[in-house]
Design an enzyme around this catalytic site. Structure first.
Site, mmCIF file in Angstrom:
data_model
loop_
_atom_site.group_PDB
_atom_site.id
_atom_site.type_symbol
_atom_site.label_atom_id
_atom_site.label_comp_id
_atom_site.label_asym_id
_atom_site.label_seq_id
_atom_site.Cartn_x
_atom_site.Cartn_y
_atom_site.Cartn_z
ATOM 1 N N GLY A 173 -2.668 -50.666 40.854
ATOM 2 C CA GLY A 173 -2.498 -49.484 41.891
ATOM 3 C C GLY A 173 -1.800 -49.520 43.075
ATOM 4 O O GLY A 173 -1.613 -48.416 43.690
ATOM 5 N N ASP A 174 -1.478 -50.801 43.625
ATOM 6 C CA ASP A 174 -0.714 -50.646 44.652
ATOM 7 C C ASP A 174 0.373 -51.983 44.719
ATOM 8 O O ASP A 174 0.319 -52.691 45.648
ATOM 9 C CB ASP A 174 -1.758 -51.027 46.077
ATOM 10 C CG ASP A 174 -0.942 -50.747 47.250
ATOM 11 O OD1 ASP A 174 -0.116 -50.189 47.387
ATOM 12 O OD2 ASP A 174 -1.606 -51.592 48.298
ATOM 13 N N LEU A 175 0.955 -51.947 43.779
ATOM 14 C CA LEU A 175 1.876 -53.282 43.356
ATOM 15 C C LEU A 175 3.290 -52.983 44.168
ATOM 16 O O LEU A 175 4.004 -52.416 43.388
ATOM 17 C CB LEU A 175 2.020 -53.614 42.140
ATOM 18 C CG LEU A 175 2.461 -54.873 41.554
ATOM 19 C CD1 LEU A 175 1.799 -56.027 42.403
ATOM 20 C CD2 LEU A 175 2.545 -55.094 40.088
#
Length: 296
Positions: free
Chosen positions: A190-192
């Protein structure tokens, strides 16, 4: 050794009352966890955007205690880390989800922000195979978010500071993706991005700080395009495309599907900026430039 959290907690000053209430609980929570989990502080406290991190010794092993702000995005962080069992991600040693507390293996402070961006994209793309495992039923679905965000995007007035063609395209693509069964079913980070991958001892690079959902691996690519965007000055189109293709090639992703998710995701970013009021024109320009670059 005593643990001083004052400087770290000061970084959260100026946020709203909910944040202030959380900050007030952190010192007591950290002290209680250190005692209950028999942890010894082993260095100065650090912080992320929404967490306090304390280096500790755990049975003589080097670890970190992370206490996070209780937002929806990170609700199932412990669940995802447990599911990954250290494959592609930091290892979870212990967790108390109620207190949003995690005991994690200690990684090195080196991340991917100083690496050549194409090489860094290849590293991140190489982690996808380990992270994108079958989703757990407890995770929120990506499509539940996209459906809501798409409706809000479509409701923007024509006077909004975005090209109407791109707005309509993102709404249409989002609608199609929401209706596609392949848009859910895998754990996605999701927030890589570059700063959420740290060097390790048992593996060269490991992901941290997931915001897990049941979603589509192709959704993951976009943060690699808007982070470190200033480095692309004078060569935005080619720079974005180099990063995009390096990532999808390393991960074996479908180009068209990844492109569609990039367009949807960056237009949602622009939406949130507008909703927050007084959006930064430079940020809106970045979102539009990325959406155009991946399609040229």
């Amino acid at each position: 050794m005593p643990i001083d959290l004052s400087a770290v907690l000061a970084t959260f000053a100026g946020r709203d009352e909910i944040w202030a209430s959380w900050v007030d609980t952190v010192p007591g929570r950290v002290v209680a966890l250190l005692e209950e989990w028999k942890l010894v502080p082993d260095g100065p406290a650090m912080h992320g955007f929404a967490s306090v991190v304390v280096p500790v010794l755990h049975q003589r092993d080097r670890a970190v205690l992370k206490v996070a702000f209780p937002d929806d995005e990170s609700e199932h962080e412990a669940l995802a880390l447990q599911h990954w069992h250290g494959r592609g991600a930091v290892t979870l040693l212990r967790a108390d989800p109620r207190r949003r507390a995690l005991l994690l293996e200690r990684l090195h402070p080196t991340d991917l922000t100083e690496h050549w961006d194409v090489e860094a994209c290849e590293v991140v793309g190489g982690l996808y195979a380990d992270l994108h495992r079958p989703a757990l039923p407890q995770l929120r679905t990506l499509t539940s978010y996209v459906e809501r965000w798409g409706a809000a995007l479509g409701s923007l007035p024509r006077s909004a500071p975005l090209p109407r063609r791109l707005v309509e395209q993102a709404v249409s693509l989002g609608h199609d993706l929401v209706g596609d069964p392949a848009s859910v079913g895998r754990v996605i980070h999701g927030d890589l991005h570059y700063a959420n991958v740290l060097a390790g001892d048992r593996a060269p690079w490991l992901a941290i700080d997931p915001k897990p959902m049941s979603g589509d691996p192709h959704y993951e690519v976009a943060p690699l395009l808007w982070n470190r965007f200033d480095e692309l000055a004078g060569d935005v189109r080619e720079g974005v495309r180099r990063r995009f293709h390096a990532t999808i090639d390393a991960a074996g992703l479908d180009e068209d599907r990844a492109r569609d998710w990039v367009v949807v995701r960056v237009l949602h970013n622009a939406l949130w900026a507008i909703q927050d009021g007084d959006p930064d024109p430079a940020w809106l320009t970045t979102c539009v430039a990325i959406a155009k670059a991946v399609q040229d």
